[in-house]
Design a protein around this motif. Structure first.
Motif, mmCIF file in Angstrom:
data_model
loop_
_atom_site.group_PDB
_atom_site.id
_atom_site.type_symbol
_atom_site.label_atom_id
_atom_site.label_comp_id
_atom_site.label_asym_id
_atom_site.label_seq_id
_atom_site.Cartn_x
_atom_site.Cartn_y
_atom_site.Cartn_z
ATOM 1 N N TYR A 1 8.693 -0.492 -6.578
ATOM 2 C CA TYR A 1 9.966 0.222 -6.078
ATOM 3 C C TYR A 1 9.852 1.661 -6.628
ATOM 4 O O TYR A 1 10.059 2.378 -6.516
ATOM 5 C CB TYR A 1 11.142 -0.008 -5.599
ATOM 6 N N ASP A 2 10.223 0.666 -8.544
ATOM 7 C CA ASP A 2 10.388 2.147 -8.811
ATOM 8 C C ASP A 2 9.456 3.174 -9.115
ATOM 9 O O ASP A 2 9.552 4.315 -9.342
ATOM 10 C CB ASP A 2 10.576 1.358 -10.421
ATOM 11 N N MET A 3 8.061 2.732 -9.317
ATOM 12 C CA MET A 3 6.979 3.182 -8.943
ATOM 13 C C MET A 3 6.774 4.925 -7.788
ATOM 14 O O MET A 3 6.697 5.959 -8.065
ATOM 15 C CB MET A 3 5.305 2.554 -9.266
ATOM 16 N N LEU A 4 7.211 4.308 -6.830
ATOM 17 C CA LEU A 4 6.718 5.276 -5.494
ATOM 18 C C LEU A 4 8.051 5.916 -5.705
ATOM 19 O O LEU A 4 8.411 6.786 -4.987
ATOM 20 C CB LEU A 4 7.454 4.110 -4.694
ATOM 21 N N GLY A 5 9.912 5.167 -6.418
ATOM 22 C CA GLY A 5 10.399 6.749 -6.573
ATOM 23 C C GLY A 5 9.698 7.502 -7.191
ATOM 24 O O GLY A 5 10.732 8.594 -7.233
ATOM 25 N N ARG A 6 9.483 7.052 -8.011
ATOM 26 C CA ARG A 6 9.257 8.479 -9.272
ATOM 27 C C ARG A 6 8.632 9.199 -8.765
ATOM 28 O O ARG A 6 8.532 10.415 -8.763
ATOM 29 C CB ARG A 6 8.587 8.079 -10.810
ATOM 30 N N MET A 7 7.565 8.865 -7.682
ATOM 31 C CA MET A 7 6.155 9.346 -7.276
ATOM 32 C C MET A 7 7.282 10.103 -5.957
ATOM 33 O O MET A 7 6.486 11.550 -5.841
ATOM 34 C CB MET A 7 5.337 8.768 -6.423
ATOM 35 N N VAL A 8 7.893 10.269 -4.863
ATOM 36 C CA VAL A 8 8.675 10.343 -4.001
ATOM 37 C C VAL A 8 9.382 11.615 -3.904
ATOM 38 O O VAL A 8 10.092 12.420 -3.694
ATOM 39 C CB VAL A 8 9.060 9.914 -2.550
ATOM 40 N N GLY A 9 10.508 10.955 -5.576
ATOM 41 C CA GLY A 9 11.227 12.281 -5.611
ATOM 42 C C GLY A 9 12.814 11.057 -5.378
ATOM 43 O O GLY A 9 12.731 10.410 -4.457
ATOM 44 N N PRO A 10 14.267 11.697 -5.817
ATOM 45 C CA PRO A 10 15.586 10.846 -5.401
ATOM 46 C C PRO A 10 15.533 11.062 -4.240
ATOM 47 O O PRO A 10 16.399 10.373 -3.432
ATOM 48 C CB PRO A 10 16.227 11.731 -6.551
ATOM 49 N N GLN A 11 15.632 12.155 -3.089
ATOM 50 C CA GLN A 11 15.223 12.783 -1.516
ATOM 51 C C GLN A 11 15.057 11.174 -0.990
ATOM 52 O O GLN A 11 15.423 10.697 -0.145
ATOM 53 C CB GLN A 11 15.257 14.193 -1.451
ATOM 54 N N LEU A 12 14.442 10.859 -1.173
ATOM 55 C CA LEU A 12 13.613 10.018 -0.730
ATOM 56 C C LEU A 12 13.257 8.653 -0.974
ATOM 57 O O LEU A 12 13.091 7.181 -0.637
ATOM 58 C CB LEU A 12 11.622 10.298 -0.302
ATOM 59 N N SER A 13 13.610 8.218 -2.368
ATOM 60 C CA SER A 13 13.112 7.233 -2.859
ATOM 61 C C SER A 13 14.081 5.826 -2.253
ATOM 62 O O SER A 13 13.664 4.946 -2.465
ATOM 63 C CB SER A 13 13.489 7.243 -4.391
ATOM 64 N N GLY A 14 14.819 6.302 -1.898
ATOM 65 C CA GLY A 14 16.467 5.441 -1.976
ATOM 66 C C GLY A 14 15.449 3.988 0.005
ATOM 67 O O GLY A 14 15.823 3.319 0.528
ATOM 68 N N ARG A 15 14.389 4.928 0.800
ATOM 69 C CA ARG A 15 13.886 4.307 1.826
ATOM 70 C C ARG A 15 12.536 4.008 2.153
ATOM 71 O O ARG A 15 12.053 4.124 2.113
ATOM 72 C CB ARG A 15 13.789 5.793 3.063
ATOM 73 N N MET A 16 12.358 3.508 0.446
ATOM 74 C CA MET A 16 10.773 3.298 0.385
ATOM 75 C C MET A 16 10.710 1.747 0.240
ATOM 76 O O MET A 16 9.076 1.522 -0.727
ATOM 77 C CB MET A 16 10.303 3.686 -0.837
#
Length: 335
Positions: A210-225
């Motif tokens: 979850y943390d890695m995907l959040g860093r990759m997609v940015g704060p706007q999308l991280s909560g939906r990953m």
């Protein structure tokens, strides 16, 4: 409906078993733990035999390890190399490639590297030992050669490298300043002859994914990953592929087939592996048993093939020998 037709269908029947992410074992199968173990061993100048499952992205892992070792106290200088370019090459090419890498352990600049051309095994071993001894004597700090892709080494070249390493180790029984990490798949002949500390490169744990995907997609999308993180099972190549696609498209695919499609080449590779294995009715039946995601007692004859193929993993954190399917992404192709 046949298993193959069922697997290719876009929709599962409600009575078919689905991979339940809550059944995944997560306690000890974290990539961070693999990193800590490798760093500790290399700081102690203990050689490491790194088992790199399919789609585990060892280059990125080793680059992170190298950075951590470089800034730590005491520091360790690392040379990371992928042996994949040696696939299908003869021993002469492999020897020269390995000698150049060994020379880089002590060279301050690329222009300083001078290595002779060798055409037979004894010559390679002698030069390799000399280069290791040079690194031992001239390096300001301990150095580590971290090579992955050992399955691509010609068998004789792998044997020669290990013989040279053993000779160096015997010549410096204490206070060695060079250490070797050799990584490869479970079927790499070089790992069978290497007396390094065995470490399996784990997939990402749920939090790491979850943390890695959040860093990759940015704060706007991280909560939906969350859904995408569960779908990948923490398989590094899948995590990177889906994260990269989401960042470029600025949207999240929640449908499992759309997520597989967004994985691109990696998704195609997984689909191809499943297609091959389900042609064996015994492996197909075993995959069906693993489909819900719960660990089961090992059946070595079948499970070792699934592990080597990258579809399953050992549940080391449980007592006894157990195995589980690696990710819901794989289950979506089997079910």
């Amino acid at each position: 409906m046949t298993r193959l037709a069922r697997r290719l269908s876009l929709h599962h029947r409600s009575d078919e078993p689905h991979f339940d992410p809550s059944q995944r074992i997560t306690e000890a199968a974290h990539r961070g733990k693999s990193g800590r173990t490798v760093r500790t061993s290399l700081r102690r100048q203990e050689p490491v035999a790194l088992l790199t499952p399919r789609w585990s992205c060892p280059q990125a892992f080793l680059e992170d390890v190298a950075l951590e070792l470089a800034v730590s106290e005491p520091g360790v200088g690392c040379r990371t190399v992928n042996l994949r370019p040696l696939q299908g090459r003869n021993c002469v090419v492999a020897w020269q490639f390995l000698l150049r890498v060994l020379a880089q352990l002590s060279a301050q600049r690329a222009d300083d590297i001078r290595i002779p051309t060798v055409a037979e095994r004894k010559g390679f071993r002698l030069v390799a030992q000399e280069l290791l001894a040079k690194a031992q004597e001239q390096s300001d700090i301990p150095v580590a050669l971290m090579a992955h892709g050992a399955e691509h080494l010609p068998v004789d070249a792998a044997e020669d490298l290990l013989l040279a390493w053993e000779s160096y180790s015997s010549a410096y029984p204490s206070e060695r300043r060079c250490v070797l990490l050799l990584g490869g798949t479970a079927n790499a002949p070089a790992l069978r002859g290497f007396e390094g500390r065995p470490v399996e490169l784990a997939d990402f744990g749920p939090g790491e994914t979850y943390d890695m995907l959040g860093r990759m997609v940015g704060p706007q999308l991280s909560g939906r990953m969350t859904g995408a993180a569960d779908f990948t099972g923490g398989v590094p190549a899948l995590v990177e592929a889906i994260g990269r696609h989401t960042r470029l498209q600025r949207r999240i695919d929640n449908d499992e087939w759309a997520m597989l499609s967004s994985a691109g080449k990696i998704g195609d590779e997984i689909r191809g592996v499943v297609d091959i294995l389900v042609s064996d009715h015994r492996l197909a039946a075993r995959l069906d048993q693993l489909l819900p995601g719960s660990p089961l007692p090992m059946e070595p004859e079948l499970d070792n093939q699934l592990i080597t193929a990258g579809l399953a993993r050992r549940a080391h954190e449980l007592s006894g020998a157990q195995v589980c399917l690696r990710a819901p992404a794989i289950a979506s192709l089997v079910g």
